[in-house]
Write a protein that holds these residues in place. Structure first.
Motif, PDB file in Angstrom:
ATOM      1  N   GLN A 158       0.873  -1.218  -0.050  1.00 30.14           N
ATOM      2  CA  GLN A 158       0.006  -0.024  -0.198  1.00 30.14           C
ATOM      3  C   GLN A 158       0.960   1.199   0.089  1.00 30.14           C
ATOM      4  OE1 GLN A 158      -2.817  -0.039   3.204  1.00 30.14           O
ATOM      5  NE2 GLN A 158      -4.322  -1.801   2.024  1.00 30.14           N
ATOM      6  N   ASP A 159       2.061   1.148   0.694  1.00 33.35           N
ATOM      7  CA  ASP A 159       3.027   2.368   0.687  1.00 33.35           C
ATOM      8  C   ASP A 159       3.466   2.545  -0.789  1.00 33.35           C
ATOM      9  OD1 ASP A 159       4.805   0.272   0.385  1.00 33.35           O
ATOM     10  OD2 ASP A 159       5.723   0.795   2.395  1.00 33.35           O
ATOM     11  N   GLY A 160       3.443   1.783  -1.728  1.00 31.12           N
ATOM     12  CA  GLY A 160       3.674   1.964  -3.156  1.00 31.12           C
ATOM     13  C   GLY A 160       5.141   1.174  -3.409  1.00 31.12           C
ATOM     14  N   SER A 161       5.719   0.382  -2.318  1.00 29.82           N
ATOM     15  CA  SER A 161       7.031  -0.394  -2.396  1.00 29.82           C
ATOM     16  C   SER A 161       6.474  -1.764  -3.319  1.00 29.82           C
ATOM     17  CB  SER A 161       7.446  -0.692  -1.098  1.00 29.82           C
ATOM     18  OG  SER A 161       6.484  -1.558  -0.480  1.00 29.82           O
ATOM     19  N   LEU A 162       7.668  -2.416  -3.569  1.00 29.32           N
ATOM     20  CA  LEU A 162       7.369  -3.512  -4.337  1.00 29.32           C
ATOM     21  C   LEU A 162       8.348  -4.584  -3.703  1.00 29.32           C
ATOM     22  CD1 LEU A 162       6.227  -4.512  -6.976  1.00 29.32           C
ATOM     23  CD2 LEU A 162       8.407  -4.508  -7.986  1.00 29.32           C
ATOM     24  N   VAL A 163       7.760  -5.785  -3.256  1.00 26.23           N
ATOM     25  CA  VAL A 163       8.292  -7.044  -2.497  1.00 26.23           C
ATOM     26  C   VAL A 163       8.536  -7.928  -3.315  1.00 26.23           C
ATOM     27  CG1 VAL A 163       8.106  -8.483  -0.532  1.00 26.23           C
ATOM     28  CG2 VAL A 163       7.296  -6.150  -0.473  1.00 26.23           C
ATOM     29  N   ILE A 164       9.746  -8.677  -3.646  1.00 23.25           N
ATOM     30  CA  ILE A 164      10.047  -9.652  -4.514  1.00 23.25           C
ATOM     31  C   ILE A 164      10.200 -10.907  -3.517  1.00 23.25           C
ATOM     32  CG2 ILE A 164      11.567 -10.596  -6.206  1.00 23.25           C
ATOM     33  CD1 ILE A 164      12.531  -7.499  -6.649  1.00 23.25           C
ATOM     34  N   GLU A 165       9.209 -11.849  -3.903  1.00 22.91           N
ATOM     35  CA  GLU A 165       9.234 -13.020  -3.064  1.00 22.91           C
ATOM     36  C   GLU A 165      10.233 -14.060  -3.275  1.00 22.91           C
ATOM     37  OE1 GLU A 165       5.197 -14.358  -3.416  1.00 22.91           O
ATOM     38  OE2 GLU A 165       4.188 -12.415  -2.729  1.00 22.91           O
ATOM     39  N   GLY A 166      11.014 -14.663  -2.253  1.00 20.14           N
ATOM     40  CA  GLY A 166      11.673 -15.804  -2.237  1.00 20.14           C
ATOM     41  C   GLY A 166      13.271 -15.333  -2.919  1.00 20.14           C
ATOM     42  N   LEU A 167      13.645 -14.264  -2.839  1.00 21.35           N
ATOM     43  CA  LEU A 167      14.769 -13.587  -3.278  1.00 21.35           C
ATOM     44  C   LEU A 167      15.838 -13.827  -2.541  1.00 21.35           C
ATOM     45  CD1 LEU A 167      15.539 -11.875  -5.858  1.00 21.35           C
ATOM     46  CD2 LEU A 167      15.485  -9.965  -4.636  1.00 21.35           C
ATOM     47  N   PRO A 168      16.965 -14.490  -2.923  1.00 22.13           N
ATOM     48  CA  PRO A 168      18.131 -14.763  -1.845  1.00 22.13           C
ATOM     49  C   PRO A 168      18.761 -13.596  -1.595  1.00 22.13           C
ATOM     50  CG  PRO A 168      18.633 -15.477  -4.221  1.00 22.13           C
ATOM     51  CD  PRO A 168      17.204 -15.012  -4.013  1.00 22.13           C
ATOM     52  N   ALA A 169      19.755 -13.736  -0.583  1.00 25.23           N
ATOM     53  CA  ALA A 169      20.362 -12.355   0.099  1.00 25.23           C
ATOM     54  C   ALA A 169      21.238 -11.900  -0.886  1.00 25.23           C
ATOM     55  CB  ALA A 169      20.803 -12.793   1.388  1.00 25.23           C
ATOM     56  N   PRO A 174      17.522  -5.564  -3.881  1.00 22.34           N
ATOM     57  CA  PRO A 174      17.099  -5.997  -2.585  1.00 22.34           C
ATOM     58  C   PRO A 174      15.675  -6.672  -2.591  1.00 22.34           C
ATOM     59  CG  PRO A 174      17.136  -3.690  -2.792  1.00 22.34           C
ATOM     60  CD  PRO A 174      17.506  -4.101  -3.972  1.00 22.34           C
ATOM     61  N   PRO A 175      15.270  -7.421  -1.677  1.00 16.97           N
ATOM     62  CA  PRO A 175      13.862  -8.048  -1.720  1.00 16.97           C
ATOM     63  C   PRO A 175      12.686  -7.053  -1.574  1.00 16.97           C
ATOM     64  CG  PRO A 175      14.888  -8.254   0.244  1.00 16.97           C
ATOM     65  CD  PRO A 175      15.743  -7.533  -0.306  1.00 16.97           C
ATOM     66  N   THR A 176      13.072  -5.742  -1.009  1.00 16.76           N
ATOM     67  CA  THR A 176      11.860  -4.833  -1.194  1.00 16.76           C
ATOM     68  C   THR A 176      12.413  -3.398  -1.860  1.00 16.76           C
ATOM     69  OG1 THR A 176      10.905  -5.634   0.960  1.00 16.76           O
ATOM     70  CG2 THR A 176      10.461  -3.200   0.095  1.00 16.76           C
ATOM     71  N   LEU A 177      11.627  -3.001  -2.777  1.00 17.52           N
ATOM     72  CA  LEU A 177      12.020  -1.959  -3.418  1.00 17.52           C
ATOM     73  C   LEU A 177      11.276  -0.687  -3.211  1.00 17.52           C
ATOM     74  CD1 LEU A 177      12.353  -3.270  -7.298  1.00 17.52           C
ATOM     75  CD2 LEU A 177      14.336  -3.343  -5.251  1.00 17.52           C
ATOM     76  N   ALA A 178      11.764   0.238  -2.404  1.00 17.52           N
ATOM     77  CA  ALA A 178      11.111   1.338  -1.988  1.00 17.52           C
ATOM     78  C   ALA A 178      10.122   2.023  -3.218  1.00 17.52           C
ATOM     79  CB  ALA A 178      11.709   2.366  -1.376  1.00 17.52           C
ATOM     80  N   ALA A 179       9.214   2.711  -2.798  1.00 15.33           N
ATOM     81  CA  ALA A 179       8.408   3.620  -3.795  1.00 15.33           C
ATOM     82  C   ALA A 179       9.232   4.658  -4.279  1.00 15.33           C
ATOM     83  CB  ALA A 179       7.243   4.017  -3.163  1.00 15.33           C
ATOM     84  N   GLY A 180       9.038   4.653  -5.685  1.00 20.02           N
ATOM     85  CA  GLY A 180       9.943   5.829  -6.246  1.00 20.02           C
ATOM     86  C   GLY A 180      11.499   5.339  -6.659  1.00 20.02           C
ATOM     87  N   SER A 181      11.915   4.214  -6.019  1.00 24.86           N
ATOM     88  CA  SER A 181      13.210   3.770  -6.429  1.00 24.86           C
ATOM     89  C   SER A 181      13.115   2.687  -7.761  1.00 24.86           C
ATOM     90  CB  SER A 181      13.668   2.755  -5.355  1.00 24.86           C
ATOM     91  OG  SER A 181      13.162   1.764  -5.195  1.00 24.86           O
TER      92      SER A 181
END
Length: 635
Positions: A158-169, A174-181
């Protein structure tokens, strides 16, 4: 067997038996026109049900552009018959115009099957591109992002970020891309195939232009002027129209979403080819020898004029065909005219507005200078009905755009928890494709049109038949209630933000009953209210208003646009809320306007001086038809 196919067989058998029994009492030529128009509507609605998905998922156009493109296409579909009808009346005759238009349609539908490579989109982060991998079509479409050689699911927050599931370290992002990035962009869309697509639309538009305005006219020519079977013949003919629309959504929608776009569009082309063969041969079984059953109707008004030399070796008839083919290039440009802006308007919208103002200005001039008081009042009522119909059809025609996307994105298309239900030796697949939902309207028409025809006849005997304006008001209320039902259904959405199918089915039912209150009486009332000297001009105004309604429908649909990635909704919850807001707004507007029109009807009906009401009874009792009569912009 697919569930909708199974239900379609049952509905067809139940409704077709009395129809074909009754057809035995009519001229044999009616069978030819019945099957020819059934296949023509099969081709048109088969393509129409898939079009919005093809735009958003194959070419990866965004929702707003796709809605505008859909509206531009359908607006031109209802505008070009003005040209085709004129050329048929003055030169070609109905049969030659229909045969030529059908060939253009065959070419257009088969050209739609040349889809080329699917457009590709990529996720852009920190200057690098990561390809979005797609699979499937329609509601079953999935999209993953490919990172470091592996594909991963992703979700929007809801905050506009994107979560990529199962992504290795160790991944490069990164597993979460902030909104606007991050951003997304189409990295490949073959312009050659986009132009082929526009060529296909242009061929279809020109083909419909020659065919639509003429094929219904031939039905009336099969009967003597006072033949009591005439009205019943139109009812049987319109059943064939709806039968073609019904099965087009079922079969083309099924093949297009499960096999490939080419298969759905190709089947539509096969249907049109069959329609052309039936019509040209003049026999329901076109491959058998025998007499052409319709060669005595729809002939040129002056056959010798067609043979006169016009330009070099070309006679008048051949010159018309050549100019029409060259005109496909003009239509190719016009179908893209929504992308050309002049001030605050796009080119197509500006042309429709100018046409509407020209029509209104001339009618005001005609009423002031040529009409008696009674004639002027009748024309005022006719214009009021035209304007009201624009509102109804602009909302009703959300079916092919915003409601179609709503079906794919935010409707649970599983009828039961089990994917397959075994009924003896028959396995029934219990999941619908999104485009198959388009069959609901035509299916409801097949079931309810006879009921409404009987209802109007019964009320007429009791002298309680609603006046024409009141029926228009009832139609607006029902189309509004359909949208409000979808808004209510949002409260029952599941964890995937999908609304139960019953709410969408109920909305289509309400839209259909609204259609049956307006469609069968609309054009009949217009022709009855218009003085003989301007009947054809008023008919042109009706078609112009239908085109404008389609254009407005595209604008309304664009308000439901939501963010997508490779044709897949990024945030299903935001999409659901967006649909709910727009549907609620137009639902409240339609209901409010319908109430106002209903209240005004008791005063406005007096402007008709009894003329429209007589026709409304006839039309309601004899020609209740559904999505494709000439009184209906979907024709």
């Amino acid at each position: 067997m697919n569930l909708v196919v199974a239900i379609g067989v049952l509905v067809t058998v139940a409704t077709a038996i009395p129809v074909f029994t009754e057809m035995r009492k009519h001229p044999k030529g009616l069978h030819i026109l019945f099957f020819a128009e059934m296949w023509e509507r099969f081709s048109y609605y088969g393509m129409r049900g898939l079009l919005i998905f093809y735009l958003t998922q194959h070419f990866l156009f965004d929702d707003a552009f796709s809605s505008a493109q859909y509206g531009a296409y359908t607006a031109l579909v209802y505008l070009l018959p003005l040209v085709g009808g004129f050329l048929a009346d003055k030169y070609l005759g109905n049969r030659k115009a229909i045969a030529f238009g059908a060939l253009l349609l065959v070419a257009g539908h088969f050209t739609m099957g040349i889809e080329g490579e699917e457009a590709r989109e990529a996720l852009v982060y920190d200057g690098a591109q990561y390809e979005l991998v797609t699979e499937g079509r329609g509601a079953s479409r999935t999209v993953q992002v490919e990172i470091d050689g592996s594909a991963y699911d992703f979700t929007a927050q809801q905050d506009g970020s994107l979560v990529i599931e199962g992504l290795p370290a160790s991944a490069s992002v990164p597993p979460t891309l902030a909104a606007g990035s991050f951003d997304t962009e189409v990295v490949e869309r073959d312009r050659t195939y986009v132009n082929i697509f526009y060529l296909a639309l242009a061929l279809i538009i020109m083909g419909v232009g020659f065919l639509k305005a003429n094929i219904s006219s031939i039905v009336g020519q099969l009967y003597e002027e006072n033949d009591p079977r005439r009205d019943g013949g139109f009812t049987l003919y319109y059943y064939g129209i709806n039968l073609g629309s019904f099965w087009a959504a079922i079969l083309c929608g099924l093949l297009g979403e499960t096999v490939g776009w080419w298969a759905g569009f190709g089947l539509a082309g096969v249907g049109m080819l069959l329609g052309w063969l039936v019509f040209v041969r003049g026999r329901a079984l076109f491959f058998l020898p025998g007499k052409n059953l319709i060669d005595h109707v729809g002939n040129p008004p002056e056959p010798e004029k067609l043979k006169q030399k016009a330009l070099g070796p070309l006679n008048v008839e051949n010159l018309i065909y050549v100019l029409a083919i060259l005109g496909v290039g003009v239509v190719w440009f016009m179908v893209q005219a929504h992308t050309v802006t002049i001030g605050s308007f796009d080119l197509l919208g500006l042309l429709l507005i100018v046409g509407g103002l020209g029509f209104t200005g001339y009618m005001i001039y005609y009423m002031v200078t040529k009409c008696t008081i009674v004639e002027a009042q009748r024309l005022i009522l006719a214009i009021f009905l035209i304007v009201t119909s624009v509102v109804f059809w602009a909302l009703f025609e959300q079916a092919g755009s915003s409601m179609n996307l709503f079906a794919a994105r935010n409707t649970n298309l599983d009828v039961s928890a089990a994917d397959i239900v075994q009924l003896g030796p028959i396995a029934i697949e219990m999941t619908l494709t999104a485009s198959q939902i388009q069959s609901f309207n035509a299916g409801f028409i097949l079931i309810f049109a006879p009921i409404f025809a009987a209802l109007w006849a019964f009320l007429a005997k009791l002298q309680r038949n609603p006046n024409t304006v009141l029926k228009f008001g009832l139609a607006l209320v029902q189309v509004g209630l359909g949208f409000m039902l979808l808004v209510w259904g949002v409260n029952f959405a599941d964890d995937s933000y999908r609304v139960p199918l019953i709410f969408l089915a109920g909305a289509y039912l309400l839209h259909t009953t609204g259609e049956l209150c307006l469609s069968p009486v609309g054009l009949s009332a217009i022709t009855k209210l218009s003085p003989g000297a301007v009947v054809s001009f008023m008919m042109a105004g009706w078609f112009l208003s239908s085109a404008f309604a389609q254009y407005v429908a595209g604008i309304i649909s664009a308000f439901t646009a939501t963010d997508t990635v490779a044709g897949q909704v990024l945030d299903p919850q935001a999409a659901l809320n967006g649909y709910a807001q727009v549907f609620q707004a137009i639902g409240v507007f339609a209901i409010g306007l319908g109430v106002v029109v209903g209240l005004l009807s008791f005063f406005l009906k007096k402007l008709g001086h009894g003329r429209a009401e007589d026709q409304a009874v006839i039309a309601g009792a004899a020609e209740a038809a559904g999505p494709d009569q000439d009184a209906h912009p979907k024709a």
